[in-house]
Design an enzyme around this catalytic site. Structure first.
Site, PDB file in Angstrom:
ATOM      1  N   HIS A   1      40.649  49.564  53.183  1.00 31.72           N
ATOM      2  CA  HIS A   1      40.092  50.661  52.185  1.00 31.72           C
ATOM      3  C   HIS A   1      38.721  50.785  52.601  1.00 31.72           C
ATOM      4  O   HIS A   1      37.933  51.756  51.795  1.00 31.72           O
ATOM      5  CB  HIS A   1      40.298  50.426  50.752  1.00 31.72           C
ATOM      6  CG  HIS A   1      39.547  49.188  49.962  1.00 31.72           C
ATOM      7  ND1 HIS A   1      40.338  47.888  50.348  1.00 31.72           N
ATOM      8  CD2 HIS A   1      38.395  48.889  49.689  1.00 31.72           C
ATOM      9  CE1 HIS A   1      39.393  47.146  49.702  1.00 31.72           C
ATOM     10  NE2 HIS A   1      38.296  47.486  49.296  1.00 31.72           N
TER      11      HIS A   1
HETATM   12  C1  UD1 Z   1      35.733  50.809  45.150  1.00 39.14           C
HETATM   13  C2  UD1 Z   1      34.438  50.077  45.540  1.00 39.14           C
HETATM   14  C3  UD1 Z   1      34.719  48.808  46.629  1.00 39.14           C
HETATM   15  C4  UD1 Z   1      35.980  48.127  46.407  1.00 39.14           C
HETATM   16  C5  UD1 Z   1      37.027  49.022  45.985  1.00 39.14           C
HETATM   17  C6  UD1 Z   1      38.411  48.345  45.588  1.00 39.14           C
HETATM   18  C7  UD1 Z   1      32.038  51.171  45.204  1.00 39.14           C
HETATM   19  C8  UD1 Z   1      31.181  51.754  46.114  1.00 39.14           C
HETATM   20  N1  UD1 Z   1      33.245  50.946  46.204  1.00 39.14           N
HETATM   21  O1  UD1 Z   1      36.005  51.670  46.655  1.00 39.14           O
HETATM   22  O2  UD1 Z   1      33.643  48.112  46.734  1.00 39.14           O
HETATM   23  O3  UD1 Z   1      36.177  47.365  47.315  1.00 39.14           O
HETATM   24  O4  UD1 Z   1      36.709  50.115  45.099  1.00 39.14           O
HETATM   25  O5  UD1 Z   1      39.524  48.846  45.638  1.00 39.14           O
HETATM   26  O6  UD1 Z   1      32.127  51.145  44.043  1.00 39.14           O
HETATM   27  N2  UD1 Z   1      40.858  57.231  43.807  1.00 39.14           N
HETATM   28  C9  UD1 Z   1      42.003  57.392  43.164  1.00 39.14           C
HETATM   29  N3  UD1 Z   1      42.365  56.880  41.904  1.00 39.14           N
HETATM   30  C10 UD1 Z   1      41.699  55.948  41.599  1.00 39.14           C
HETATM   31  C11 UD1 Z   1      40.685  55.612  42.163  1.00 39.14           C
HETATM   32  C12 UD1 Z   1      40.256  56.077  43.146  1.00 39.14           C
HETATM   33  O7  UD1 Z   1      42.773  58.589  43.760  1.00 39.14           O
HETATM   34  O8  UD1 Z   1      42.315  55.336  40.623  1.00 39.14           O
HETATM   35  C13 UD1 Z   1      40.497  57.804  45.028  1.00 39.14           C
HETATM   36  C14 UD1 Z   1      39.617  58.917  44.889  1.00 39.14           C
HETATM   37  O9  UD1 Z   1      39.698  60.020  45.876  1.00 39.14           O
HETATM   38  C15 UD1 Z   1      38.084  58.513  45.068  1.00 39.14           C
HETATM   39  C16 UD1 Z   1      38.565  57.510  46.229  1.00 39.14           C
HETATM   40  O10 UD1 Z   1      39.717  56.908  45.930  1.00 39.14           O
HETATM   41  O11 UD1 Z   1      37.350  59.469  45.651  1.00 39.14           O
HETATM   42  C17 UD1 Z   1      37.587  56.341  46.310  1.00 39.14           C
HETATM   43  O12 UD1 Z   1      37.296  55.614  45.014  1.00 39.14           O
HETATM   44  P1  UD1 Z   1      35.884  54.851  44.714  1.00 39.14           P
HETATM   45  O13 UD1 Z   1      36.034  54.248  43.335  1.00 39.14           O
HETATM   46  O14 UD1 Z   1      34.718  56.022  44.865  1.00 39.14           O
HETATM   47  O15 UD1 Z   1      35.841  53.935  45.981  1.00 39.14           O
HETATM   48  P2  UD1 Z   1      36.998  53.051  46.539  1.00 39.14           P
HETATM   49  O16 UD1 Z   1      37.160  53.357  47.772  1.00 39.14           O
HETATM   50  O17 UD1 Z   1      37.990  52.870  45.701  1.00 39.14           O
HETATM   51  N1  UDP Z   2      45.283  43.692  45.052  1.00 39.44           N
HETATM   52  C1  UDP Z   2      46.475  44.086  44.374  1.00 39.44           C
HETATM   53  N2  UDP Z   2      47.383  44.927  44.761  1.00 39.44           N
HETATM   54  C2  UDP Z   2      47.186  45.684  45.853  1.00 39.44           C
HETATM   55  C3  UDP Z   2      45.986  45.417  46.824  1.00 39.44           C
HETATM   56  C4  UDP Z   2      45.076  44.318  46.157  1.00 39.44           C
HETATM   57  O1  UDP Z   2      46.948  43.263  43.420  1.00 39.44           O
HETATM   58  O2  UDP Z   2      47.836  46.405  46.352  1.00 39.44           O
HETATM   59  C5  UDP Z   2      44.367  42.501  44.608  1.00 39.44           C
HETATM   60  C6  UDP Z   2      44.133  41.520  45.217  1.00 39.44           C
HETATM   61  O3  UDP Z   2      45.095  40.605  45.063  1.00 39.44           O
HETATM   62  C7  UDP Z   2      42.548  41.067  44.893  1.00 39.44           C
HETATM   63  C8  UDP Z   2      42.109  42.384  44.368  1.00 39.44           C
HETATM   64  O4  UDP Z   2      43.039  43.320  44.125  1.00 39.44           O
HETATM   65  O5  UDP Z   2      42.813  40.279  43.552  1.00 39.44           O
HETATM   66  C9  UDP Z   2      41.198  42.987  45.676  1.00 39.44           C
HETATM   67  O6  UDP Z   2      40.617  44.121  45.463  1.00 39.44           O
HETATM   68  P1  UDP Z   2      40.251  45.325  46.510  1.00 39.44           P
HETATM   69  O7  UDP Z   2      41.039  44.879  47.914  1.00 39.44           O
HETATM   70  O8  UDP Z   2      40.776  46.538  46.010  1.00 39.44           O
HETATM   71  O9  UDP Z   2      38.985  44.996  46.483  1.00 39.44           O
HETATM   72  P2  UDP Z   2      37.524  44.062  47.031  1.00 39.44           P
HETATM   73  O10 UDP Z   2      37.997  42.798  46.641  1.00 39.44           O
HETATM   74  O11 UDP Z   2      37.747  44.372  48.780  1.00 39.44           O
HETATM   75  O12 UDP Z   2      36.473  44.662  46.778  1.00 39.44           O
END
Ligand code: UD1
Ligand code: UDP
Length: 376
Positions: free
Chosen positions: A210
């Site tokens: 991601h």
């Molecule tokens: C965010 C965090 C990242 C973290 C990740 C964990 C920031 C800058 N990034 O990235 O550090 O590793 O979460 O998963 O805070 N969206 C949905 N449904 C949701 C959430 C998001 O559809 O419930 C989609 C939307 O199109 C959105 C995109 O995902 O624009 C990105 O979501 P966003 O929270 O901005 O960043 P992540 O890539 O999820």
């Molecule tokens: N995780 C989960 N289901 C998924 C992917 C991740 O439960 O399909 C959990 C994972 O075990 C960990 C956390 O989500 O505890 C990590 O989140 P993510 O990878 O979204 O974010 P990051 O750690 O990169 O910020």
């Protein structure tokens, strides 16, 4: 001692769960939970509250998605009212997401103490949005809790006063250790066997992706797919797909390419217990997640990190992690090495023992409560 605790995105939920549990056992702590709403899909948010027994947030700001500036600004506007209304002794933020820095800034500008859990991690890569969030949050925090020694060293190098910094272990690992037995009884492996996707435990790879540097960039994403194309000929790959990545597969025109790979199985994001079960019995995990590098270290499952760097170096120094970037040759070399068993026995980092939340709450009480003149 009144603490406002902030969560927003998926990795925050595992980190807050043991803290909320610790507060619940301590009548001297009044803990409020605020969800910014950065993540909002059932499978990116509510599911974790149910599975991990996190109390319903006291307040949900329901901010949702947006550009970095819009999301951060909207969270700040909404969170300011919360801090003004509740006047806590401290605001506690976890991790490195936009909700972390947004709420941190609001707290310190209102003169409220800021506590950062998972402080000091540095990838050294300022093009990563999380790195900016980490550096800024740490620079304004009053109390900083580190998961690994590199965090303590980085903060010292950046001039943070050592008395503010505490090495306590890792709240996310508290959650893993607490839930591992429960995860073992998940039926996900049997379900996927019945679907004909996998033959059973130890016979599949897990994949999560991601990071914007991988999934917003067609060239990087394409390189990763080149490697996955080869690996899936050898081992089925389970791919619970993040919403950002799902959206980009279509936007970058890569969906058909992935659909053509018979042995890569796309899934919705999966709940914590099923995900833990699958990771604990995978042959190998390929990821760009931060937290997954740490969880695989504790599970002693080989992890191949599809990034050029990590802010969690302990996972590569003594854990099960290999940092390989997105060059298909390097990914495949790491895969072959792992497959042939050519990797050393990983060790568990110091203090990753399930007691981090206990240590954090004790230190908070010794510092925050004492400073605000309360009996501890
Ligand atoms: C965010 C965090 C990242 C973290 C990740 C964990 C920031 C800058 N990034 O990235 O550090 O590793 O979460 O998963 O805070 N969206 C949905 N449904 C949701 C959430 C998001 O559809 O419930 C989609 C939307 O199109 C959105 C995109 O995902 O624009 C990105 O979501 P966003 O929270 O901005 O960043 P992540 O890539 O999820
Ligand atoms: N995780 C989960 N289901 C998924 C992917 C991740 O439960 O399909 C959990 C994972 O075990 C960990 C956390 O989500 O505890 C990590 O989140 P993510 O990878 O979204 O974010 P990051 O750690 O990169 O910020």
């Amino acid at each position: 001692m009144k603490i406002v605790n902030v969560v927003g995105a998926r990795p925050n939920f595992m980190k807050i769960a043991p803290l909320m549990e610790e507060y619940a056992n301590d009548p001297s702590v009044e803990a409020l939970l605020v969800h910014t709403g950065q993540h909002y899909d059932e499978k990116m948010s509510d599911l974790f509250f149910r599975q991990l027994g996190i109390p319903e947030p006291d307040i949900n700001l329901e901010i949702g998605s947006g550009s970095h500036a819009v999301q951060t600004a909207e969270i700040m506007k909404a969170f300011e009212t919360v801090v003004l209304d509740h006047r806590p002794d401290a605001v506690l933020v976890v991790g490195d997401v936009n909700s972390t820095i947004a709420c941190g800034l609001v707290a310190v500008k209102l003169g409220v103490k800021l506590i950062h859990v998972e402080a000091g991690l540095r990838s050294g890569d300022r093009s990563m949005p999380e790195e900016i969030n980490r550096v800024l949050t740490d620079s304004i925090s009053d109390l900083l809790f580190c998961t690994e020694q590199s965090g303590v060293d980085n903060l010292a190098r950046e001039g943070i006063a050592p008395e503010k910094v505490h090495m306590v272990g890792h709240v996310m690992i508290d959650t893993l250790l607490k839930n591992l037995e429960r995860a073992k009884s998940s039926t996900i492996v049997d379900q996927l066997k019945q679907k004909g996707w996998i033959d059973g435990e130890g016979c599949f790879a897990m994949l999560t992706l991601h990071r914007p540097s991988n999934v917003d960039d067609p060239s990087a994403f394409g390189h990763i797919l080149d490697a996955l194309e080869q690996i899936q000929q050898d081992l089925p790959i389970l791919f619970p797909i993040h919403p950002r990545t799902r959206k980009n597969l279509v936007a970058l025109g890569l969906q058909e390419r992935v659909d053509a790979l018979e042995n890569i199985h796309l899934m919705e994001p999966i709940g914590y217990l099923d995900f833990l079960k699958l990771n604990s019995c995978a042959k190998v995990v390929l990821t760009d997640s931060g937290g997954v590098q740490e969880e695989t270290t504790v599970l002693k499952i080989p992890c191949i990190t599809l990034r050029e760097n990590t802010e969690r170096p302990v996972t590569a120094e003594i854990g099960s992690n290999q940092i390989v970037g997105t060059d298909p040759k390097r990914i495949l070399a790491a895969y072959e090495k792992t497959k042939n068993g050519h990797w050393r026995e990983p060790q568990i980092p110091p203090l990753w023992d399930g007691k981090a939340a206990e240590r954090i709450v004790r230190i908070m009480k010794e510092t925050i409560a004492c400073e605000s003149g309360q009996a501890v």
